[in-house]
Design a protein around this motif. Structure first.
Motif, PDB file in Angstrom:
ATOM      1  N   UNK A  25       3.138 -12.984  -9.258  1.00 29.98           N
ATOM      2  CA  UNK A  25       2.478 -11.695  -9.035  1.00 29.98           C
ATOM      3  C   UNK A  25       2.753 -11.191  -7.625  1.00 29.98           C
ATOM      4  N   UNK A  26       2.698 -12.113  -6.654  1.00 31.99           N
ATOM      5  CA  UNK A  26       2.945 -11.737  -5.258  1.00 31.99           C
ATOM      6  C   UNK A  26       4.376 -11.227  -5.061  1.00 31.99           C
ATOM      7  N   UNK A  27       5.358 -11.958  -5.578  1.00 36.38           N
ATOM      8  CA  UNK A  27       6.756 -11.577  -5.383  1.00 36.38           C
ATOM      9  C   UNK A  27       7.071 -10.257  -6.081  1.00 36.38           C
ATOM     10  N   UNK A  28       6.518 -10.069  -7.274  1.00 41.40           N
ATOM     11  CA  UNK A  28       6.787  -8.838  -8.017  1.00 41.40           C
ATOM     12  C   UNK A  28       6.161  -7.618  -7.349  1.00 41.40           C
ATOM     13  N   UNK A  29       5.026  -7.812  -6.663  1.00 40.70           N
ATOM     14  CA  UNK A  29       4.269  -6.664  -6.149  1.00 40.70           C
ATOM     15  C   UNK A  29       4.266  -6.508  -4.631  1.00 40.70           C
ATOM     16  N   UNK A  30       4.495  -7.591  -3.877  1.00 39.46           N
ATOM     17  CA  UNK A  30       4.454  -7.477  -2.422  1.00 39.46           C
ATOM     18  C   UNK A  30       5.542  -6.533  -1.935  1.00 39.46           C
ATOM     19  N   UNK A  31       5.147  -5.604  -1.093  1.00 44.04           N
ATOM     20  CA  UNK A  31       6.019  -4.538  -0.608  1.00 44.04           C
ATOM     21  C   UNK A  31       6.529  -3.666  -1.755  1.00 44.04           C
ATOM     22  N   UNK A  32       5.784  -3.664  -2.850  1.00 44.53           N
ATOM     23  CA  UNK A  32       6.127  -2.824  -3.974  1.00 44.53           C
ATOM     24  C   UNK A  32       5.294  -1.569  -3.981  1.00 44.53           C
ATOM     25  N   UNK A  33       4.306  -1.509  -4.869  1.00 39.73           N
ATOM     26  CA  UNK A  33       3.500  -0.298  -5.005  1.00 39.73           C
ATOM     27  C   UNK A  33       2.723   0.013  -3.731  1.00 39.73           C
ATOM     28  N   UNK A  34       2.325  -1.022  -2.962  1.00 41.43           N
ATOM     29  CA  UNK A  34       1.554  -0.770  -1.732  1.00 41.43           C
ATOM     30  C   UNK A  34       2.406  -0.174  -0.616  1.00 41.43           C
ATOM     31  N   UNK A  35       3.731  -0.203  -0.799  1.00 41.60           N
ATOM     32  CA  UNK A  35       4.632   0.401   0.182  1.00 41.60           C
ATOM     33  C   UNK A  35       5.317   1.645  -0.382  1.00 41.60           C
ATOM     34  N   UNK A  36       4.804   2.155  -1.482  1.00 38.32           N
ATOM     35  CA  UNK A  36       5.409   3.305  -2.141  1.00 38.32           C
ATOM     36  C   UNK A  36       4.939   4.618  -1.517  1.00 38.32           C
ATOM     37  N   UNK A  37       5.573   5.704  -1.920  1.00 35.81           N
ATOM     38  CA  UNK A  37       5.202   7.017  -1.403  1.00 35.81           C
ATOM     39  C   UNK A  37       3.742   7.364  -1.715  1.00 35.81           C
ATOM     40  N   UNK A  38       3.263   7.168  -2.964  1.00 35.15           N
ATOM     41  CA  UNK A  38       1.840   7.456  -3.229  1.00 35.15           C
ATOM     42  C   UNK A  38       0.903   6.589  -2.385  1.00 35.15           C
ATOM     43  N   UNK A  39       1.283   5.308  -2.158  1.00 32.68           N
ATOM     44  CA  UNK A  39       0.427   4.420  -1.373  1.00 32.68           C
ATOM     45  C   UNK A  39       0.350   4.858   0.085  1.00 32.68           C
ATOM     46  N   UNK A  40       1.466   5.317   0.631  1.00 30.56           N
ATOM     47  CA  UNK A  40       1.462   5.811   2.018  1.00 30.56           C
ATOM     48  C   UNK A  40       0.484   6.974   2.151  1.00 30.56           C
ATOM     49  N   UNK A  41       0.543   7.877   1.186  1.00 29.32           N
ATOM     50  CA  UNK A  41      -0.370   9.029   1.202  1.00 29.32           C
ATOM     51  C   UNK A  41      -1.813   8.574   1.045  1.00 29.32           C
ATOM     52  N   UNK A  42      -2.036   7.625   0.109  1.00 29.96           N
ATOM     53  CA  UNK A  42      -3.392   7.144  -0.148  1.00 29.96           C
ATOM     54  C   UNK A  42      -3.978   6.434   1.067  1.00 29.96           C
ATOM     55  N   UNK A  43      -3.215   5.477   1.633  1.00 29.89           N
ATOM     56  CA  UNK A  43      -3.700   4.772   2.826  1.00 29.89           C
ATOM     57  C   UNK A  43      -3.963   5.762   3.955  1.00 29.89           C
TER      58      UNK A  43
END
Length: 329
Positions: A57-75
């Motif tokens: 789960x970590x490898x598939x998701x780390x620096x994935x959706x949390x580093x995406x364009x929507x996440x940048x806007x959300x954070x």
């Protein structure tokens, strides 16, 4: 980048924010912005908690959706809103601008190392890894640290960090041209090169490289512009057989394949089972390839143990595999 570098970057951006009169002339506003830049510089890596679940789960998701364009806007919106809830008298626009900059820079600098990010999601799931800045770059870290110390000793933080970031930008340009020269050297040496993964080391003149040509994988280093090869493997696609089809359905193998752009595979036949092993060729360290994915499959075509992640000895890998088997039974 590593966590330490992201922390000092957050502090440095708080200091740089003093160039903004709205921030510089209001101590409450300054403190709010400093909190925002520190939190913003860490926020995309909150997905590290996924390690508590499992490596796949970590490898598939780390620096994935949390580093995406929507996440940048959300954070960039969420963190200022939380701060504004506790400190409603500050200028929200300027708080948002500086916090958003911190979040954006976190993701931006991460695309330049070998691990990379899925920064272009949702438009593309491609891993963006330009591979010319080390995950921990001592020059970048200590430049920030020197600026923070100078600030503590009385230097004006705005001009101090403006100068430091100017130097760091020039450093990035230099490293870009360093990599460009390495790529040229490799392509001159292997004219049929199709893909090159570069991974800079702490030493400025030494780079790890994994090279894919039309029929071979080559692994080595480039030191002072000279290629030194350590390993060579035949380039063979994963076979379309039932054993591999089953292995690809396993969460650990699947996570590895979603992340690794250059790897070799092998099927190791044991007495009572077969072992499907994938080895990422980018991270060779002291003769060992630490990033792997392995699935144990019995003759009834049941996966009874699997693992993916960084491991530095065969014994530890086998311990992980048997531990995963015990968890599933």
């Amino acid at each position: 980048m590593d966590t330490g570098t992201h922390i000092v970057m957050g502090i440095a951006l708080g200091g740089l924010a003093t160039l903004d009169p709205v921030v510089a002339n209001d101590p409450v506003m300054f403190n709010a912005v400093l909190v925002g830049t520190i939190l913003g510089s860490q926020a995309p890596d909150f997905d590290t908690v996924l390690k508590l679940k499992n490596n796949a789960t970590y490898i598939r998701n780390h620096r994935g959706i949390t580093h995406s364009i929507p996440a940048i806007i959300l954070w960039g919106i969420l963190i200022p809103l939380i701060i504004y809830f506790f400190v409603p008298d500050v200028n929200f626009l300027h708080l948002w601008l500086w916090t958003f900059l911190a979040v954006f820079l976190h993701v931006f600098v991460d695309v330049f190392n070998a691990y990379g990010t899925q920064a272009f999601r949702p438009f593309s799931r491609r891993w963006v890894a330009y591979g010319f800045i080390n995950t921990f770059d001592s020059y970048i870290f200590f430049a920030h640290l020197a600026g923070i110390i100078a600030w503590i000793l009385g230097a004006k933080p705005g001009p101090t960090f403006l100068i430091i970031y100017g130097i760091i930008i020039l450093y990035y340009v230099k490293r870009y041209f360093d990599k460009k020269e390495i790529v040229k050297t490799i392509k001159d040496y292997f004219p049929d090169t199709e893909f090159i993964a570069t991974s800079p080391t702490i030493k400025q003149n030494e780079w790890r490289v994994a090279i894919s040509t039309s029929d071979r994988f080559h692994v080595g280093t480039v030191i002072d512009g000279h290629i030194q090869l350590y390993d060579e493997f035949e380039r063979v696609a994963l076979p379309n057989i039932e054993l591999i089809k089953l292995a690809k359905k396993d969460k650990n193998i699947s996570a590895f394949l979603s992340f690794s752009p250059i790897y070799r595979w092998e099927i190791i036949e044991k007495e009572n089972y077969d072992e499907v092993r994938l080895t990422d060729l980018r991270y060779r360290t002291q003769g060992y390839y630490p990033f792997v994915a392995v699935a144990k499959i019995n003759h009834n075509l049941d996966v009874f143990g699997s693992y993916t992640g960084w491991i530095f000895s065969e014994q530890k890998l086998q311990n992980k595999l048997w531990a995963s088997n015990n968890k599933s039974t």
